[in-house]
Design a protein around this motif. Structure first.
Motif, PDB file in Angstrom:
ATOM      1  N   LEU A 167       0.761  -1.092   0.008  1.00 40.50           N
ATOM      2  CA  LEU A 167       0.074  -0.052   0.018  1.00 40.50           C
ATOM      3  C   LEU A 167       0.914   1.230  -0.123  1.00 40.50           C
ATOM      4  O   LEU A 167       1.954   1.544   0.896  1.00 40.50           O
ATOM      5  CB  LEU A 167      -0.727  -0.021   1.070  1.00 40.50           C
ATOM      6  N   ILE A 168       0.290   2.105  -0.957  1.00 42.58           N
ATOM      7  CA  ILE A 168       1.152   3.377  -0.942  1.00 42.58           C
ATOM      8  C   ILE A 168       0.203   4.648  -0.435  1.00 42.58           C
ATOM      9  O   ILE A 168      -1.196   4.567  -0.736  1.00 42.58           O
ATOM     10  CB  ILE A 168       1.817   3.709  -2.331  1.00 42.58           C
ATOM     11  N   SER A 169       0.547   5.722   0.105  1.00 43.88           N
ATOM     12  CA  SER A 169      -0.109   6.657   0.558  1.00 43.88           C
ATOM     13  C   SER A 169       0.433   8.191   0.197  1.00 43.88           C
ATOM     14  O   SER A 169       1.784   8.069   0.022  1.00 43.88           O
ATOM     15  CB  SER A 169      -0.722   6.586   2.009  1.00 43.88           C
ATOM     16  N   CYS A 170      -0.228   9.173   0.531  1.00 42.62           N
ATOM     17  CA  CYS A 170       0.224  10.389   0.527  1.00 42.62           C
ATOM     18  C   CYS A 170      -0.078  11.188   1.931  1.00 42.62           C
ATOM     19  O   CYS A 170      -1.213  11.015   2.263  1.00 42.62           O
ATOM     20  CB  CYS A 170       0.017  10.988  -0.598  1.00 42.62           C
ATOM     21  N   ASP A 171       0.723  12.106   2.299  1.00 44.57           N
ATOM     22  CA  ASP A 171       0.378  13.090   3.544  1.00 44.57           C
ATOM     23  C   ASP A 171       0.294  14.427   2.959  1.00 44.57           C
ATOM     24  O   ASP A 171       1.136  15.022   2.585  1.00 44.57           O
ATOM     25  CB  ASP A 171       1.696  13.085   4.419  1.00 44.57           C
ATOM     26  N   ALA A 172      -1.067  14.618   2.661  1.00 42.15           N
ATOM     27  CA  ALA A 172      -1.234  16.034   2.205  1.00 42.15           C
ATOM     28  C   ALA A 172      -0.806  17.376   2.815  1.00 42.15           C
ATOM     29  O   ALA A 172      -0.522  18.249   2.118  1.00 42.15           O
ATOM     30  CB  ALA A 172      -2.937  16.197   2.058  1.00 42.15           C
ATOM     31  N   GLY A 173      -0.722  17.288   4.093  1.00 43.90           N
ATOM     32  CA  GLY A 173      -0.445  18.193   4.809  1.00 43.90           C
ATOM     33  C   GLY A 173      -1.511  19.387   5.192  1.00 43.90           C
ATOM     34  O   GLY A 173      -1.656  20.261   6.161  1.00 43.90           O
ATOM     35  N   ILE A 174      -2.705  19.112   4.596  1.00 40.04           N
ATOM     36  CA  ILE A 174      -3.975  19.708   5.124  1.00 40.04           C
ATOM     37  C   ILE A 174      -5.022  18.556   5.815  1.00 40.04           C
ATOM     38  O   ILE A 174      -5.406  17.586   5.032  1.00 40.04           O
ATOM     39  CB  ILE A 174      -4.653  20.393   3.861  1.00 40.04           C
ATOM     40  N   HIS A 175      -5.246  18.694   6.840  1.00 43.22           N
ATOM     41  CA  HIS A 175      -6.054  18.053   7.572  1.00 43.22           C
ATOM     42  C   HIS A 175      -7.151  18.545   8.396  1.00 43.22           C
ATOM     43  O   HIS A 175      -6.898  19.692   9.340  1.00 43.22           O
ATOM     44  CB  HIS A 175      -5.278  17.035   8.549  1.00 43.22           C
ATOM     45  N   PRO A 176      -8.349  18.190   8.197  1.00 41.53           N
ATOM     46  CA  PRO A 176      -9.504  18.808   8.856  1.00 41.53           C
ATOM     47  C   PRO A 176      -9.254  19.117  10.529  1.00 41.53           C
ATOM     48  O   PRO A 176      -9.096  18.039  11.057  1.00 41.53           O
ATOM     49  CB  PRO A 176     -10.807  18.005   8.617  1.00 41.53           C
ATOM     50  N   GLY A 177      -9.280  20.309  11.026  1.00 43.02           N
ATOM     51  CA  GLY A 177      -9.098  20.456  12.190  1.00 43.02           C
ATOM     52  C   GLY A 177      -7.641  20.614  12.820  1.00 43.02           C
ATOM     53  O   GLY A 177      -7.499  20.990  14.152  1.00 43.02           O
ATOM     54  N   TRP A 178      -6.785  20.409  12.024  1.00 44.52           N
ATOM     55  CA  TRP A 178      -5.560  20.611  12.291  1.00 44.52           C
ATOM     56  C   TRP A 178      -4.824  22.004  11.814  1.00 44.52           C
ATOM     57  O   TRP A 178      -5.376  22.354  10.944  1.00 44.52           O
ATOM     58  CB  TRP A 178      -4.473  19.490  11.856  1.00 44.52           C
ATOM     59  N   PRO A 179      -3.779  22.535  12.381  1.00 46.91           N
ATOM     60  CA  PRO A 179      -3.174  23.721  11.977  1.00 46.91           C
ATOM     61  C   PRO A 179      -2.516  23.081  10.575  1.00 46.91           C
ATOM     62  O   PRO A 179      -2.040  22.054  10.515  1.00 46.91           O
ATOM     63  CB  PRO A 179      -1.927  23.891  12.801  1.00 46.91           C
ATOM     64  N   ASN A 180      -2.302  23.963   9.601  1.00 45.52           N
ATOM     65  CA  ASN A 180      -1.693  23.506   8.242  1.00 45.52           C
ATOM     66  C   ASN A 180      -0.419  23.133   8.510  1.00 45.52           C
ATOM     67  O   ASN A 180       0.537  23.637   9.108  1.00 45.52           O
ATOM     68  CB  ASN A 180      -1.734  24.860   7.201  1.00 45.52           C
ATOM     69  N   ASN A 181       0.054  22.001   7.849  1.00 46.73           N
ATOM     70  CA  ASN A 181       1.388  21.273   7.820  1.00 46.73           C
ATOM     71  C   ASN A 181       1.616  20.959   8.955  1.00 46.73           C
ATOM     72  O   ASN A 181       3.059  20.905   9.584  1.00 46.73           O
ATOM     73  CB  ASN A 181       2.362  22.477   7.180  1.00 46.73           C
ATOM     74  N   ASP A 182       0.635  20.697  10.099  1.00 42.62           N
ATOM     75  CA  ASP A 182       1.329  20.209  11.217  1.00 42.62           C
ATOM     76  C   ASP A 182       1.636  18.738  11.375  1.00 42.62           C
ATOM     77  O   ASP A 182       2.607  18.590  12.070  1.00 42.62           O
ATOM     78  CB  ASP A 182      -0.035  19.987  12.118  1.00 42.62           C
ATOM     79  N   SER A 183       1.663  18.076  10.347  1.00 40.49           N
ATOM     80  CA  SER A 183       2.323  16.588  10.242  1.00 40.49           C
ATOM     81  C   SER A 183       3.813  16.948   9.776  1.00 40.49           C
ATOM     82  O   SER A 183       3.966  17.815   8.947  1.00 40.49           O
ATOM     83  CB  SER A 183       1.527  15.870   9.206  1.00 40.49           C
ATOM     84  N   PRO A 184       4.712  16.560  10.343  1.00 37.29           N
ATOM     85  CA  PRO A 184       6.123  16.640  10.029  1.00 37.29           C
ATOM     86  C   PRO A 184       6.523  16.019   8.754  1.00 37.29           C
ATOM     87  O   PRO A 184       7.456  16.374   8.054  1.00 37.29           O
ATOM     88  CB  PRO A 184       6.841  16.057  11.147  1.00 37.29           C
ATOM     89  N   THR A 185       5.640  15.318   8.167  1.00 40.42           N
ATOM     90  CA  THR A 185       6.142  14.702   6.860  1.00 40.42           C
ATOM     91  C   THR A 185       4.782  15.046   5.735  1.00 40.42           C
ATOM     92  O   THR A 185       4.577  14.334   4.625  1.00 40.42           O
ATOM     93  CB  THR A 185       5.811  13.290   6.842  1.00 40.42           C
ATOM     94  N   SER A 186       4.331  16.522   5.967  1.00 41.40           N
ATOM     95  CA  SER A 186       3.618  16.870   4.928  1.00 41.40           C
ATOM     96  C   SER A 186       4.140  16.960   3.533  1.00 41.40           C
ATOM     97  O   SER A 186       5.381  17.279   3.394  1.00 41.40           O
ATOM     98  CB  SER A 186       3.344  18.293   5.301  1.00 41.40           C
ATOM     99  N   GLY A 187       3.303  16.566   2.535  1.00 45.05           N
ATOM    100  CA  GLY A 187       3.900  16.712   0.915  1.00 45.05           C
ATOM    101  C   GLY A 187       4.634  15.243   0.697  1.00 45.05           C
ATOM    102  O   GLY A 187       4.932  15.145  -0.376  1.00 45.05           O
ATOM    103  N   TRP A 188       4.753  14.383   1.645  1.00 44.05           N
ATOM    104  CA  TRP A 188       5.390  13.031   1.354  1.00 44.05           C
ATOM    105  C   TRP A 188       4.625  12.038   0.530  1.00 44.05           C
ATOM    106  O   TRP A 188       3.288  11.811   1.168  1.00 44.05           O
ATOM    107  CB  TRP A 188       6.369  12.571   2.470  1.00 44.05           C
ATOM    108  N   ILE A 189       5.204  11.300   0.023  1.00 38.97           N
ATOM    109  CA  ILE A 189       4.615   9.995  -0.530  1.00 38.97           C
ATOM    110  C   ILE A 189       5.255   8.700   0.125  1.00 38.97           C
ATOM    111  O   ILE A 189       6.676   9.113   0.582  1.00 38.97           O
ATOM    112  CB  ILE A 189       4.903   9.658  -1.954  1.00 38.97           C
ATOM    113  N   PHE A 190       4.632   7.965   0.810  1.00 39.20           N
ATOM    114  CA  PHE A 190       5.259   6.986   1.562  1.00 39.20           C
ATOM    115  C   PHE A 190       4.446   5.634   1.393  1.00 39.20           C
ATOM    116  O   PHE A 190       3.370   5.333   0.628  1.00 39.20           O
ATOM    117  CB  PHE A 190       5.017   7.426   3.348  1.00 39.20           C
TER     118      PHE A 190
END
Length: 292
Positions: free
Chosen positions: A264-287
């Motif tokens: 399985l492949i996924s992506c970390d958009a960086g925009i998540h409902p309810g979160w500050p923008n780019n709150d995830s440290p891996t925003s924009g990554w394919i994993f």
């Protein structure tokens, strides 16, 4: 001589005995609800997406397709983001090292799911005008149709899509289900209700896996630290829930989902409902997602 038992007393005693035996039998009966298998998963970085917010992916023999998400209008205001200079959202084809191979331009809005199949890119809008945009490889819009089983002008939003065996599957938010649609006639054919349980009320991307469908799940949360992403797996023929998966702490934030060579492949958009923008440290990554 003792008084004979009356008919009423006899019936009352019989009913009491039957109820007592029934309670005893029920208490000794084994549980009939099967336990749903569950396991854990971890994530591993592969490469960054082209600049922007990746919120949908699809795998083809040519490589990995990535759907761009932009926020505009009221959504840009809600997320405290500037209005984008161009409202067009791109579908990028990259190789497995992240090199950009092709760009298809689409009029989709706030794309939150995509599929590629039949010679087309299918971009799913999660903001007005909603619906699914069918776009050819030369960026020509072939059709724009609403998700079926809703109002003619607004079938609701989407959080995922996949193409398999000539059919389009859509993770339809209004229906709270994964809907199979004939892409030619646009007739709905089958609906899988999504699995909802405490801590699993968020749903996102979907991926095909040998007759089954995986879907991203998650919880309502206010930031990355509170996020609890997961997966649910369904039998695509019956809709039966086959298993659930929880991600280990500090995993990436999954949005889109696709299957590549059994992984399985996924992506970390960086925009998540309810979160500050780019709150995830891996925003924009394919994993990739690995089961453990």
């Amino acid at each position: 001589m003792e008084n004979p038992i009356t008919k009423r007393e006899f019936l009352t005693a019989g009913v009491s005995l039957a109820l007592a035996r029934g309670r005893a039998a029920f208490a000794q009966a084994p549980a009939t609800t099967p336990q749903i298998p569950s396991r854990k998963a971890k994530t591993t970085k592969l490469f960054r997406s082209p600049e922007g917010y990746p919120n949908g992916i699809a795998v083809t023999p040519e490589g990995l397709w990535i759907g761009e998400q932009k926020l505009s209008g009221p959504q840009a205001v809600a997320y405290h983001m500037p209005e984008p200079k161009s409202l067009s959202e791109q579908a990028w084809l990259v190789d497995w090292e992240g090199k950009l191979l092709k760009t298809v331009t689409t009029p989709s809005r706030n794309t939150s799911g995509m599929a590629v199949g039949g010679g087309y890119v299918w971009m799913c809008a999660n903001a007005p005008p909603e619906g699914v945009f069918q776009v050819d490889m030369n960026s020509r819009v072939v059709s724009h149709r609403q998700i079926p089983l809703g109002p003619a002008d607004n079938g609701g939003g989407c959080h995922g899509a996949l193409w398999n065996d000539g059919k389009l599957w859509i993770a339809a938010l209004r229906l709270r289900g994964i809907l199979r649609v004939d892409p030619t006639t646009w007739q709905p054919e089958f609906l899988i209700p999504v699995y909802e349980a405490p801590g699993r009320n968020r749903v996102h991307g979907i991926a095909w896996d040998n007759g089954a469908i995986w879907q991203v799940t998650g919880n309502d949360s206010k930031n990355y630290a509170e996020g609890r992403p997961g997966l649910a797996k369904y039998d695509a023929a019956t809709g039966k829930l086959l298993e659930t998966v929880d991600f280990v702490p500090n995993s990436m934030d999954p949005h889109g989902l696709a299957m590549h060579n059994g992984t399985l492949i996924s992506c970390d958009a960086g925009i998540h409902p309810g979160w500050p923008n780019n709150d995830s440290p891996t925003s924009g990554w394919i994993f990739r997602i690995d089961f453990i």
